[in-house]
Scaffold this active site. Structure first.
Site, mmCIF file in Angstrom:
data_model
loop_
_atom_site.group_PDB
_atom_site.id
_atom_site.type_symbol
_atom_site.label_atom_id
_atom_site.label_comp_id
_atom_site.label_asym_id
_atom_site.label_seq_id
_atom_site.Cartn_x
_atom_site.Cartn_y
_atom_site.Cartn_z
ATOM 1 C CG ASN A 59 -2.584 -5.843 5.859
ATOM 2 O OD1 ASN A 59 -2.669 -6.371 4.756
ATOM 3 N ND2 ASN A 59 -1.431 -5.431 6.365
ATOM 4 C CD GLU A 111 -3.286 1.500 13.089
ATOM 5 O OE1 GLU A 111 -2.907 0.740 12.177
ATOM 6 O OE2 GLU A 111 -4.416 2.023 13.131
ATOM 7 C CB CYS A 145 -0.860 -0.003 1.257
ATOM 8 S SG CYS A 145 0.173 0.041 2.751
ATOM 9 C CB SER A 202 1.155 -8.795 8.520
ATOM 10 O OG SER A 202 0.241 -8.119 7.676
HETATM 11 S S1 SF4 Z 1 -2.303 -0.650 5.605
HETATM 12 FE FE1 SF4 Z 1 -1.412 0.692 7.150
HETATM 13 S S2 SF4 Z 1 0.360 1.584 6.113
HETATM 14 FE FE2 SF4 Z 1 -0.987 0.767 4.508
HETATM 15 S S3 SF4 Z 1 -2.277 2.509 3.872
HETATM 16 FE FE3 SF4 Z 1 -3.366 1.304 5.441
HETATM 17 S S4 SF4 Z 1 -2.862 2.409 7.341
HETATM 18 FE FE4 SF4 Z 1 -1.351 3.022 5.837
#
Ligand code: SF4
Length: 311
Positions: free
Chosen positions: A225, A126, A12, A223
Site C-alpha cells: 500500500n 496476501e 489502519c 509494503s
Molecule cells: S491495509 Fe491491510 S491490514 Fe490494513 S485494513 Fe487494509 S487489508 Fe486490513
C-alpha cells in the site's frame, strides 16, 4: 518551505490489531513467540517486536513443536494453517478481518462452482494466502495486468473476481473493466475488496499532491500500500520517495521545493511521521498543515484469549 500532511495516513485498523495481538501474546506466554512472516510490512514495527521477543519466520517448519505461532496480517494459506496445527502450536490469527472476508468469499464462490480470478501482485503474502484458499481440485487464476486479461482462456460459465486489498484503485478499475468487457457475466465482489484504508490513503494523496511539489511516503520497501501511494504522486508527474525514516531523506530532494507532502502507509507508525516533520523543521520548514480528510472509526477486536494481557 511548507509541509502538507495527508489525512488519513499511517496505521489502519488491521495493522493496529495485528501488532496488539503480538504484544499481548508476548505478555501472556512470554518470549519467544513465533510470527509467520513479518506481522506487518514495516521495519520499525518488526524491529520493535523482535526486541520484545518475537521471532519472525517464513516457514512453519522453522517453529519448534508446541510453541506460540501468530499468522501475519496478510493471512495464510490453508496448508500453512494445517502445518501449524500439526506442530501442536498455540495459534493466534492476526490476519486482517478484511483479508479473511476475501478468503471466505473465495471459498463460497468455489462452492458455487465459480472460477475465481484474483487481481493481485504475484508473490505478495496476501496473494499467496488467498490463492491457498482453493478447495481441493479447484484453482484460482491470478492476474496482474490488462495484458493478463487478454491471455485468459476460460470456458467456465460461472466467473467471479476478487482483488488484493492494497492495490491501486485506478489500475484495478482498468483491469476490472477489461475483465467485464471480455467476460460480461463475471460477478463482482459483494463489497469492494480494496480496503477502506487503502482507498482513503490513496484519495488523501491525490488531494495532497495538487498543492505539493514532492511526496515523502513513510513505509518500507515491501509494503504494497505504501508503494501505491508513492506511485500516485509519480503519475501526477511529482517526485516521490518511499522512506523508512527521517534519516533516509536526502537534502537535495528538498532543493527548490516550496511545498512538501508527507504521508504514511497503513503499516507505518505516526512516530516516524513526527520525526520527519521535526527534521523538515530543522531544514527550514516554517509551516505544517494537515489537510482535511475522511475520519476513520474502524476497530477490529483481538482474539478473546488475549484481551486481558499486554506487555
Ligand atoms: S491495509 Fe491491510 S491490514 Fe490494513 S485494513 Fe487494509 S487489508 Fe486490513
Amino acid at each position: 518551505m511548507k509541509v502538507l500532511l495527508a489525512n488519513p495516513r499511517g496505521f489502519c485498523a488491521g495493522v493496529e490489531r495485528a501488532i496488539e495481538i503480538v504484544e499481548r501474546a508476548l505478555g501472556l506466554h512470554g518470549a519467544p513467540i513465533y510470527v509467520r512472516h513479518e506481522v506487518v510490512h514495516n521495519k520499525f514495527v518488526v524491529d520493535n517486536l523482535k526486541a520484545k521477543g518475537a521471532i519472525f519466520v517464513e516457514k512453519i517448519d522453522e517453529v519448534p513443536t508446541g510453541k506460540v505461532v501468530i499468522f501475519s496480517a496478510h493471512g495464510v494459506s490453508q496448508t500453512v494453517r494445517q502445518q501449524a496445527g500439526e506442530l501442536g502450536a498455540i495459534i493466534y490469527d492476526a490476519t486482517c478481518p478484511l483479508v479473511t472476508k476475501i478468503h471466505k468469499e473465495v471459498a463460497r464462490k468455489q462452492k458455487q462452482s465459480h472460477k475465481v480470478i484474483l487481481i493481485g501482485h504475484k508473490g505478495h503474502p496476501e496473494v499467496e494466502g488467498t490463492l491457498g484458499q482453493s478447495a481441493q481440485g479447484t484453482s484460482i487464476e491470478l492476474i496482474e495486468t490488462i495484458a493478463d486479461v487478454d491471455k485468459l482462456n476460460l470456458d467456465n460459465k460461472q466467473l467471479s473476481y476478487t482483488t488484493q486489498t492494497t492495490l491501486s484503485i485506478n489500475d484495478t478499475r482498468q483491469i476490472v473493466n477489461a475483465l467485464k468487457d471480455k467476460f460480461p457475466g463475471i460477478k463482482s465482489p459483494q463489497k469492494d475488496d480494496i480496503c477502506y484504508a487503502t482507498q482513503n490513503r490513496q484519495n488523501a494523496v491525490k488531494i495532497l499532491m495538487q498543492d505539493s511539489d514532492v511526496l515523502l511516503v513513510l513505509g518500507s520497501n515491501n509494503s504494497s500500500n505504501s508503494n501505491r501511494l508513492r506511485e500516485i504522486a509519480e503519475k501526477m508527474q511529482k517526485k516521490s520517495y518511499l522512506i523508512d525514516g527521517a534519516n533516509e531523506i536526502h537534502l537535495d530532494w528538498l532543493t527548490g521545493v516550496n511545498t512538501i507532502g508527507v504521508t504514511a502507509g497503513a503499516s507505518a507508525p505516526e512516530i516516524l511521521v513526527q520525526e520527519v516533520i521535526n527534521y523538515l523543521r530543522d531544514c527550514g520548514a516554517n509551516e505544517v498543515i494537515e489537510i482535511g480528510g475522511v475520519k476513520e472509526n474502524i476497530h477490529f477486536p483481538i482474539p478473546e484469549q488475549l484481551r486481558q494481557n499486554r506487555r
